[in-house]
Scaffold this motif. Structure first.
Motif, mmCIF file in Angstrom:
data_model
loop_
_atom_site.group_PDB
_atom_site.id
_atom_site.type_symbol
_atom_site.label_atom_id
_atom_site.label_comp_id
_atom_site.label_asym_id
_atom_site.label_seq_id
_atom_site.Cartn_x
_atom_site.Cartn_y
_atom_site.Cartn_z
ATOM 1 N N SER A 223 43.212 24.608 47.218
ATOM 2 C CA SER A 223 43.226 25.845 48.006
ATOM 3 C C SER A 223 43.490 27.061 47.121
ATOM 4 C CB SER A 223 44.295 25.746 49.098
ATOM 5 O OG SER A 223 44.398 26.966 49.812
ATOM 6 N N GLN A 224 44.371 26.893 46.136
ATOM 7 C CA GLN A 224 44.696 28.014 45.239
ATOM 8 C C GLN A 224 43.518 28.387 44.350
ATOM 9 O OE1 GLN A 224 48.320 27.488 43.029
ATOM 10 N NE2 GLN A 224 49.544 26.996 44.845
ATOM 11 N N ILE A 225 42.827 27.394 43.788
ATOM 12 C CA ILE A 225 41.719 27.737 42.889
ATOM 13 C C ILE A 225 40.510 28.261 43.664
ATOM 14 C CG2 ILE A 225 42.488 26.100 41.148
ATOM 15 C CD1 ILE A 225 40.253 24.232 42.004
ATOM 16 N N ASN A 226 40.395 27.882 44.951
ATOM 17 C CA ASN A 226 39.291 28.403 45.763
ATOM 18 C C ASN A 226 39.541 29.824 46.241
ATOM 19 O OD1 ASN A 226 37.152 26.334 46.105
ATOM 20 N ND2 ASN A 226 38.831 25.085 46.882
ATOM 21 N N SER A 227 40.793 30.252 46.249
ATOM 22 C CA SER A 227 41.132 31.601 46.721
ATOM 23 C C SER A 227 41.426 32.567 45.584
ATOM 24 C CB SER A 227 42.348 31.530 47.663
ATOM 25 O OG SER A 227 43.487 31.005 46.975
ATOM 26 N N LEU A 228 41.059 32.205 44.356
ATOM 27 C CA LEU A 228 41.328 33.081 43.209
ATOM 28 C C LEU A 228 40.469 34.337 43.268
ATOM 29 C CD1 LEU A 228 41.534 30.436 40.337
ATOM 30 C CD2 LEU A 228 43.442 31.674 41.382
ATOM 31 N N ASN A 229 41.075 35.458 42.851
ATOM 32 C CA ASN A 229 40.343 36.730 42.753
ATOM 33 C C ASN A 229 39.806 36.854 41.323
ATOM 34 O OD1 ASN A 229 39.336 39.282 42.848
ATOM 35 N ND2 ASN A 229 41.204 40.269 43.577
ATOM 36 N N LEU A 230 38.637 36.277 41.100
ATOM 37 C CA LEU A 230 38.089 36.238 39.739
ATOM 38 C C LEU A 230 37.699 37.618 39.238
ATOM 39 C CD1 LEU A 230 35.893 33.010 39.890
ATOM 40 C CD2 LEU A 230 38.200 33.291 38.978
ATOM 41 N N ASP A 231 37.268 38.521 40.126
ATOM 42 C CA ASP A 231 36.899 39.875 39.685
ATOM 43 C C ASP A 231 38.093 40.588 39.063
ATOM 44 O OD1 ASP A 231 34.263 39.683 40.461
ATOM 45 O OD2 ASP A 231 34.654 40.388 42.499
ATOM 46 N N ALA A 232 39.251 40.476 39.702
ATOM 47 C CA ALA A 232 40.447 41.138 39.174
ATOM 48 C C ALA A 232 40.966 40.429 37.933
ATOM 49 C CB ALA A 232 41.542 41.185 40.252
ATOM 50 N N ALA A 233 40.902 39.099 37.908
ATOM 51 C CA ALA A 233 41.443 38.353 36.768
ATOM 52 C C ALA A 233 40.599 38.533 35.517
ATOM 53 C CB ALA A 233 41.551 36.872 37.124
ATOM 54 N N LEU A 234 39.264 38.523 35.680
ATOM 55 C CA LEU A 234 38.366 38.634 34.525
ATOM 56 C C LEU A 234 38.045 40.071 34.171
ATOM 57 C CD1 LEU A 234 35.891 35.741 35.423
ATOM 58 C CD2 LEU A 234 38.026 35.641 34.145
ATOM 59 N N LYS A 235 38.628 41.037 34.930
ATOM 60 C CA LYS A 235 38.512 42.471 34.645
ATOM 61 C C LYS A 235 37.048 42.900 34.554
ATOM 62 C CE LYS A 235 42.977 43.162 34.368
ATOM 63 N NZ LYS A 235 43.396 41.880 34.931
ATOM 64 N N THR A 236 36.302 42.654 35.627
ATOM 65 C CA THR A 236 34.892 43.047 35.644
ATOM 66 C C THR A 236 34.705 44.553 35.585
ATOM 67 O OG1 THR A 236 34.938 42.983 38.072
ATOM 68 C CG2 THR A 236 34.237 40.979 36.921
ATOM 69 N N ASP A 237 35.779 45.326 35.897
ATOM 70 C CA ASP A 237 35.660 46.780 35.882
ATOM 71 C C ASP A 237 35.784 47.367 34.487
ATOM 72 O OD1 ASP A 237 38.299 45.914 35.786
ATOM 73 O OD2 ASP A 237 39.074 47.770 36.662
ATOM 74 N N LEU A 238 36.049 46.534 33.462
ATOM 75 C CA LEU A 238 36.215 47.043 32.101
ATOM 76 C C LEU A 238 34.918 47.052 31.296
ATOM 77 C CD1 LEU A 238 39.638 45.480 30.999
ATOM 78 C CD2 LEU A 238 39.170 47.784 31.879
ATOM 79 N N LEU B 57 46.661 23.456 39.199
ATOM 80 C CA LEU B 57 47.745 24.409 39.461
ATOM 81 C C LEU B 57 47.997 25.309 38.255
ATOM 82 C CD1 LEU B 57 50.300 22.127 41.367
ATOM 83 C CD2 LEU B 57 48.967 24.018 42.317
ATOM 84 N N GLN B 58 47.968 24.735 37.061
ATOM 85 C CA GLN B 58 48.163 25.541 35.854
ATOM 86 C C GLN B 58 47.049 26.564 35.693
ATOM 87 O OE1 GLN B 58 48.485 22.768 32.618
ATOM 88 N NE2 GLN B 58 50.390 21.851 33.373
ATOM 89 N N PHE B 59 45.821 26.149 35.998
ATOM 90 C CA PHE B 59 44.708 27.093 35.912
ATOM 91 C C PHE B 59 44.859 28.216 36.944
ATOM 92 C CE2 PHE B 59 40.414 28.412 37.247
ATOM 93 C CZ PHE B 59 39.949 28.889 36.037
ATOM 94 N N ALA B 60 45.272 27.884 38.151
ATOM 95 C CA ALA B 60 45.482 28.903 39.178
ATOM 96 C C ALA B 60 46.582 29.877 38.785
ATOM 97 C CB ALA B 60 45.823 28.236 40.513
ATOM 98 N N GLN B 61 47.649 29.362 38.152
ATOM 99 C CA GLN B 61 48.730 30.242 37.695
ATOM 100 C C GLN B 61 48.252 31.188 36.609
ATOM 101 O OE1 GLN B 61 51.881 27.598 36.508
ATOM 102 N NE2 GLN B 61 52.391 26.992 38.607
#
Length: 336
Positions: A14-29, A72-76
């Motif tokens: 559930s945690q890895i499916n709900s990740l905000n990849l846009d914010a984590a990978l900084k697509t705005d940079l 879990l480690q990847f989600a963290q």
């Protein structure tokens, strides 16, 4: 199957499916973003994890915990990157790429038992579970497992080599982005400094001009107001007073001119430093190796940061000579 083990696995999925990849990978940079490097692989691994959940009953429970922990480690890690500010992200971009790749490698290794169970289920479905084909199925599964392990090993080596080759490009991109921000901030500071010198030029120029006008007016006044001197002591006293006033006004003019010239010198010197700062990126990009770029950058920083002689301490050519003024004025005063 232990329900607590399954609940932890479902929580991790559930945690890895709900990740905000846009914010984590900084697509705005833009070019500093790592989305183009790892997003497709992350999406593939998440799909494989969701598929593995369907075959959890066909694997040993000891195989579930590694997948749960790595997920879990990847989600963290992705969650921590979501709240990382842009400056820290750019500075540690290469490190973050390596950490994400390591976590994905661990998840892919943990997925192997589930994928073997999926393949076993697919074979049984095709063959109908015929007991006569057990040996052939086992041999096929063994060959497929060996092939999967070999592909994983080859893929891991390929990823490591590709990461090594891209590390230099990523580092250069991060350097360009950080240096662009630094040059922009430095340019803003130079604009403020140039404004300070412009105000200093205006104030010191007005002060020097006013003092010079006072000096000229006083000299003209002295020419039209000759004192009535009757004795030599009186002449000496009057001349001394006038010469002192002339010297004082001349000193004020000298000081004003000195401050004006100092501000003028620093104004043009700062303009030169600003132009040099704006050209730093071009000079650095012209270097062919990292060592050359570091050497060029060090020289440019030294040229920009070196403080030029301001003219406030050293002797100046535009100073009026007070002694000469006194010597020239004293005989005239005594003669009168």
């Amino acid at each position: 199957m232990n329900s607590e083990v399954l609940e932890r696995l479902d929580t991790a999925l559930s945690q890895i499916n709900s990740l905000n990849l846009d914010a984590a990978l900084k697509t705005d940079l833009g070019v500093a973003s790592i989305a183009s490097d790892v997003r497709d692989r992350i999406a593939t691994v998440i799909d494989r994890c969701n598929t593995a959940r369907k075959f959890v009953e066909n694997v040993n429970r000891l195989h579930i915990n590694p997948l749960t922990e790595t997920a879990l480690q990847f989600a963290q890690l992705i969650g921590a990157l979501t709240t990382t500010d842009a400056g820290t992200f750019i500075q540690n971009r290469t490190s973050y790429l390596g950490q994400i790749a390591d976590r994905l490698d661990q998840i892919e290794v943990a997925l192997l038992p589930f994928e073997l169970a999926e393949n076993r289920h697919r074979i049984n479905t095709v063959l109908g579970g015929d007991a006569g084909d057990v040996n052939r199925i086992r041999a096929a599964l063994k060959d497929e497992a060996d092939g999967i392990l070999k592909r994983v090993k080859d893929e891991a080596e390929s990823v490591l080599e590709e990461a090594r080759l891209k590390a230099s490009d990523i580092q250069n991109t991060a350097r360009k982005t950080a240096s662009g921000v630094s040059v922009l901030q430095t340019g803003v500071r130079f604009v403020e400094l140039i404004g300070t010198f412009e105000r200093g030029l205006l104030i010191s120029g007005i002060a020097a001009g006013a003092a010079f006008v006072v000096f000229i007016v006083y000299v003209i006044w002295l020419g039209f107001h000759q004192p009535d001197l009757k004795t030599i002591p009186e002449a000496i006293y009057t001349s001394a007073v006038r010469v002192t006033l002339l010297a004082s006004i001349a000193a004020v003019v000298t000081f004003g001119l000195k401050i004006f010239r100092s501000n003028l010198h620093m104004y043009y010197h700062t303009l030169h430093r600003q132009q040099l700062t704006n050209s730093i990126e071009s000079f650095v990009d012209a270097a062919r190796t990292d060592e050359h770029r570091d050497a060029v950058l060090a020289k440019l920083i030294e040229a920009v940061s070196a403080f030029s002689t301001s003219g406030l301490v050293a002797a100046s050519d535009d100073m009026p000579n007070s002694a000469k003024i006194i010597v020239d004025a004293l005989p005239k005063a005594v003669g009168k």
